[in-house]
Design a protein around this motif. Sequence first.
Motif, PDB file in Angstrom:
ATOM      1  N   VAL A  24       1.763  -6.411   1.657  1.00 36.77           N
ATOM      2  CA  VAL A  24       3.212  -6.344   1.409  1.00 36.77           C
ATOM      3  C   VAL A  24       3.578  -5.734   0.056  1.00 36.77           C
ATOM      4  CG1 VAL A  24       3.635  -8.335   2.897  1.00 36.77           C
ATOM      5  CG2 VAL A  24       3.326  -8.685   0.431  1.00 36.77           C
ATOM      6  N   LYS A  25       2.602  -5.396  -0.771  1.00 34.25           N
ATOM      7  CA  LYS A  25       2.897  -4.989  -2.149  1.00 34.25           C
ATOM      8  C   LYS A  25       3.774  -3.750  -2.241  1.00 34.25           C
ATOM      9  CE  LYS A  25      -1.209  -2.133  -2.798  1.00 34.25           C
ATOM     10  NZ  LYS A  25      -2.408  -1.879  -3.629  1.00 34.25           N
ATOM     11  N   ASP A  26       3.738  -2.879  -1.232  1.00 36.70           N
ATOM     12  CA  ASP A  26       4.539  -1.655  -1.280  1.00 36.70           C
ATOM     13  C   ASP A  26       5.821  -1.760  -0.464  1.00 36.70           C
ATOM     14  OD1 ASP A  26       2.643  -0.296  -2.882  1.00 36.70           O
ATOM     15  OD2 ASP A  26       1.413   0.087  -1.097  1.00 36.70           O
ATOM     16  N   ASP A  27       6.103  -2.945   0.073  1.00 36.90           N
ATOM     17  CA  ASP A  27       7.291  -3.151   0.897  1.00 36.90           C
ATOM     18  C   ASP A  27       8.427  -3.667   0.019  1.00 36.90           C
ATOM     19  OD1 ASP A  27       9.235  -3.979   2.705  1.00 36.90           O
ATOM     20  OD2 ASP A  27       7.772  -4.655   4.184  1.00 36.90           O
ATOM     21  N   PRO A  28       9.523  -2.919  -0.123  1.00 34.66           N
ATOM     22  CA  PRO A  28      10.637  -3.350  -0.982  1.00 34.66           C
ATOM     23  C   PRO A  28      11.265  -4.674  -0.551  1.00 34.66           C
ATOM     24  CG  PRO A  28      11.263  -1.452   0.358  1.00 34.66           C
ATOM     25  CD  PRO A  28       9.788  -1.615   0.515  1.00 34.66           C
ATOM     26  N   LEU A  29      11.023  -5.089   0.679  1.00 37.18           N
ATOM     27  CA  LEU A  29      11.562  -6.351   1.170  1.00 37.18           C
ATOM     28  C   LEU A  29      11.056  -7.537   0.346  1.00 37.18           C
ATOM     29  CD1 LEU A  29      13.154  -7.857   3.443  1.00 37.18           C
ATOM     30  CD2 LEU A  29      10.981  -7.962   4.701  1.00 37.18           C
ATOM     31  N   TYR A  30       9.850  -7.375  -0.245  1.00 35.42           N
ATOM     32  CA  TYR A  30       9.220  -8.490  -0.952  1.00 35.42           C
ATOM     33  C   TYR A  30       9.190  -8.310  -2.477  1.00 35.42           C
ATOM     34  CZ  TYR A  30       7.438  -9.308   3.762  1.00 35.42           C
ATOM     35  OH  TYR A  30       7.341  -9.515   5.105  1.00 35.42           O
TER      36      TYR A  30
END
Length: 206
Positions: free
Chosen positions: A111-117
């Motif tokens: 998830v590190k590249d997902d702006p949601l997190y």
Amino acid sequence: MQVHGLFEQRENLIFRKSAYLQWGDSKEVIGSIILHNPGGAKLEKNLWNDLNSGKITVAEGQITRDLGKINLIEKVMKKVFTPLEGRLLLLNLFNIVESDPDLAIEKFHSVKDDPLYSELLYPNISLLSDIPWIWIAWTTNESRIEELIERIEPQLISLPHKRFIGDIDEKPHRKFGYSIKAKYPPIADVKRDKLAEILKRQIKEF
């Protein structure tokens, strides 16, 4: 000792947004500690089940389960401070709640590249600007967390003070000029005694 935490659930992952250990009634922050990740720390059963199922997305209260690492921290703190009174802020290299360190890292990379997190994944280092000292205790096994350390070190080094304590090795870093390698609080009583003496000496030097 009481342990207070604020958690948020998003897309089947749970993040601990903030936490602190409380001794006595004083709200004074006596210091902070930065660990690897929140491990398996949980709120009371019914509240945690509601959060885990998605019935609620945010939950706050006393952390009552999976306190193994927290208990180790308390044992060291009781040897450092007499009496022990106030709050110790808990931060982590990343905020995903997962008891298995390897699985926690896998979840981080997923998830590190997902702006949601993005606003949930990392600690707020600005909270440490006025903290008397920062106990660095995330682990010396840097191979799997190098990316996280590369991210947090310049933030720590840019703080108004550099009051770092712990069983740390401060060798020059090729990029930042200051490197921090840190060990977890030890399990063995003898090693805890040794660490407590190290922390006492380091705190007195500030």
